[in-house]
Design a protein around this motif. Structure first.
Motif, PDB file in Angstrom:
ATOM      1  N   LEU A 191       0.826  -1.200   0.000  1.00 38.59           N
ATOM      2  CA  LEU A 191       0.000   0.000   0.000  1.00 38.59           C
ATOM      3  C   LEU A 191       0.864   1.255   0.000  1.00 38.59           C
ATOM      4  N   GLU A 192       0.530   2.178  -0.847  1.00 35.58           N
ATOM      5  CA  GLU A 192       1.314   3.402  -1.000  1.00 35.58           C
ATOM      6  C   GLU A 192       1.308   4.215   0.298  1.00 35.58           C
ATOM      7  N   GLY A 193       2.473   4.727   0.665  1.00 35.50           N
ATOM      8  CA  GLY A 193       2.595   5.575   1.839  1.00 35.50           C
ATOM      9  C   GLY A 193       2.801   4.842   3.143  1.00 35.50           C
ATOM     10  N   ARG A 194       2.677   3.515   3.142  1.00 32.57           N
ATOM     11  CA  ARG A 194       2.884   2.756   4.374  1.00 32.57           C
ATOM     12  C   ARG A 194       4.377   2.584   4.617  1.00 32.57           C
ATOM     13  N   THR A 197       5.993  -0.582   3.164  1.00 37.82           N
ATOM     14  CA  THR A 197       6.136  -0.493   1.706  1.00 37.82           C
ATOM     15  C   THR A 197       7.335   0.368   1.345  1.00 37.82           C
ATOM     16  N   GLU A 198       7.437   1.522   1.987  1.00 42.23           N
ATOM     17  CA  GLU A 198       8.534   2.442   1.679  1.00 42.23           C
ATOM     18  C   GLU A 198       9.883   1.830   2.024  1.00 42.23           C
ATOM     19  N   MET A 201      10.785  -0.872  -0.458  1.00 38.99           N
ATOM     20  CA  MET A 201      11.063  -0.259  -1.742  1.00 38.99           C
ATOM     21  C   MET A 201      12.353   0.552  -1.730  1.00 38.99           C
ATOM     22  N   VAL A 217       6.962   1.624 -10.516  1.00 43.04           N
ATOM     23  CA  VAL A 217       6.339   1.235  -9.245  1.00 43.04           C
ATOM     24  C   VAL A 217       4.838   1.088  -9.425  1.00 43.04           C
ATOM     25  N   THR A 219       1.992   0.109  -6.844  1.00 40.74           N
ATOM     26  CA  THR A 219       1.596  -0.247  -5.481  1.00 40.74           C
ATOM     27  C   THR A 219       0.155  -0.750  -5.453  1.00 40.74           C
ATOM     28  N   GLY A 220      -0.187  -1.438  -4.383  1.00 43.40           N
ATOM     29  CA  GLY A 220      -1.541  -1.959  -4.228  1.00 43.40           C
ATOM     30  C   GLY A 220      -1.583  -3.042  -3.171  1.00 43.40           C
ATOM     31  N   THR A 230      -2.052  -7.333 -11.808  1.00 38.34           N
ATOM     32  CA  THR A 230      -1.086  -6.284 -12.122  1.00 38.34           C
ATOM     33  C   THR A 230      -0.003  -6.775 -13.068  1.00 38.34           C
TER      34      THR A 230
END
Length: 334
Positions: A191-194, A197-198, A201, A217, A219-220, A230
């Motif tokens: 999930l973007e911004g988590r 995830t960051e 990545m 990238v 995300t999802g 995807t």
């Protein structure tokens, strides 16, 4: 004989949740004064008396550790929970397992209930959201608590936090794909911004930057379904991509499943790396290259730390990272 009023009776009388009553009883500053007054009045009306000494005795001698997990459907967390429970059992402690199912309100209610049952400590892999409510209950309970995999807060954690070295894992995966000859590498899932995830990545982005390459990238959700869907999107929008690093193994397994439908030979046309190294990686077709978080050692270490805190008062380091390693298999052409 009339039964003694319970905390549930107080909650019903005051029109609040059981966890709110618990916070009032524990003297938490997170509860509004008007709510505190309403709860106290409800206690007086029904004759509820809080036996604080009994609660203290329960919490100090229960031999129970609360394990609150954000998603037990994910085999990564299931493996950790099983191994952690076994480690505690070897040391004479029992584990009370709770699955928050990524629901912060349910998470807070379960933690409140475990506090009331007198657990001696908590291990929590938190759900996203509801941070202040969960923190309020944990802080008011004064129960030894270790966060794993995720932290309730960004920056300095409120409670000791331990997780695998996600950044290094991303680096190892990206460097491996470059060594295998990949010219365009994508990152898929999460999930973007988590924060997780960051972090997963970050190593990927750093290695690409060092090599003058542009990221791709997508995300999802961290699920097989997202990975499969995807993969088709990636093939349509970025046909030049020949390497993929996935947020976790579930996403990667979805990509592997999509390969035959897309006419893509995994490990040759598209090299795929997952993250977590769950058991399915060894049995997939082709076997999945993955960043191993060494969950057996992680579970043992976490068990040792919470027991040292509960039994001897030895508080763990506030932040710690555990080693990771890349397990190379056929999905990356290894």
């Amino acid at each position: 004989m009339k039964a003694r009023p319970t905390i549930l009776d107080v909650a019903k009388q005051a029109g609040v949740s059981k966890s709110t009553v618990s916070l009032v009883l524990q003297g938490s500053k997170a509860v509004k004064e008007a709510t505190r007054v309403a709860v106290r009045e409800a206690m007086a009306e029904i004759g509820y008396v809080y036996n604080r000494s009994a609660a203290t005795l329960r919490s100090s001698s229960s031999g129970l550790i609360g394990l609150v997990i954000n998603d037990l459907r994910n085999p990564f967390f299931t493996e950790f929970a099983a191994l952690f429970q076994m480690e505690l059992a070897r040391n004479g402690f029992a584990t009370v397992l709770a699955n928050s199912d990524e629901d912060p309100e349910l998470q807070t209610r379960m933690i409140s209930s475990l506090v009331e049952h007198g657990v001696s400590g908590f291990i929590i892999s938190p759900s996203y959201g509801g941070t202040q409510e969960t923190l309020a209950v944990l802080e008011a309970s004064n129960t030894p608590t270790i966060q794993v995999f995720r932290s309730l807060t960004s920056g300095d954690p409120k409670f000791p936090f331990v997780a695998p070295d996600y950044d290094l894992g991303g680096r190892l995966a990206t460097e491996h794909l470059l060594e295998m000859g990949c010219k365009r590498i994508a990152f898929m899932g999460g999930l973007e911004g988590r924060a997780v995830t960051e972090e997963r990545m970050s190593g990927y982005l750093s290695v690409l930057a060092d090599n003058g390459m542009e990221p791709v990238v997508l995300t999802g959700q961290a699920t097989r379904a997202f990975g499969k869907a995807t993969a088709a999107q990636l093939r349509a929008d970025h046909p030049e991509v020949d390497g993929v690093i996935c947020f976790n193994d579930l996403v990667a397994l979805g990509v592997l499943a999509a390969g035959p439908e897309l006419g893509v030979k995994i490990g040759r046309d598209l090299r795929v790396v997952g993250f977590d190294d769950i058991e399915d990686c060894r049995d997939s077709y082709p076997p999945l290259t993955s960043v191993s978080c060494n969950i057996p050692d992680f579970a043992t270490s976490t068990g040792e730390q919470i027991l040292a805190w509960v039994k001897d008062g030895k508080i763990p380091r506030m932040t710690a990272r555990s080693p990771v390693a890349l397990i190379k298999r056929a999905s990356s052409g290894a």
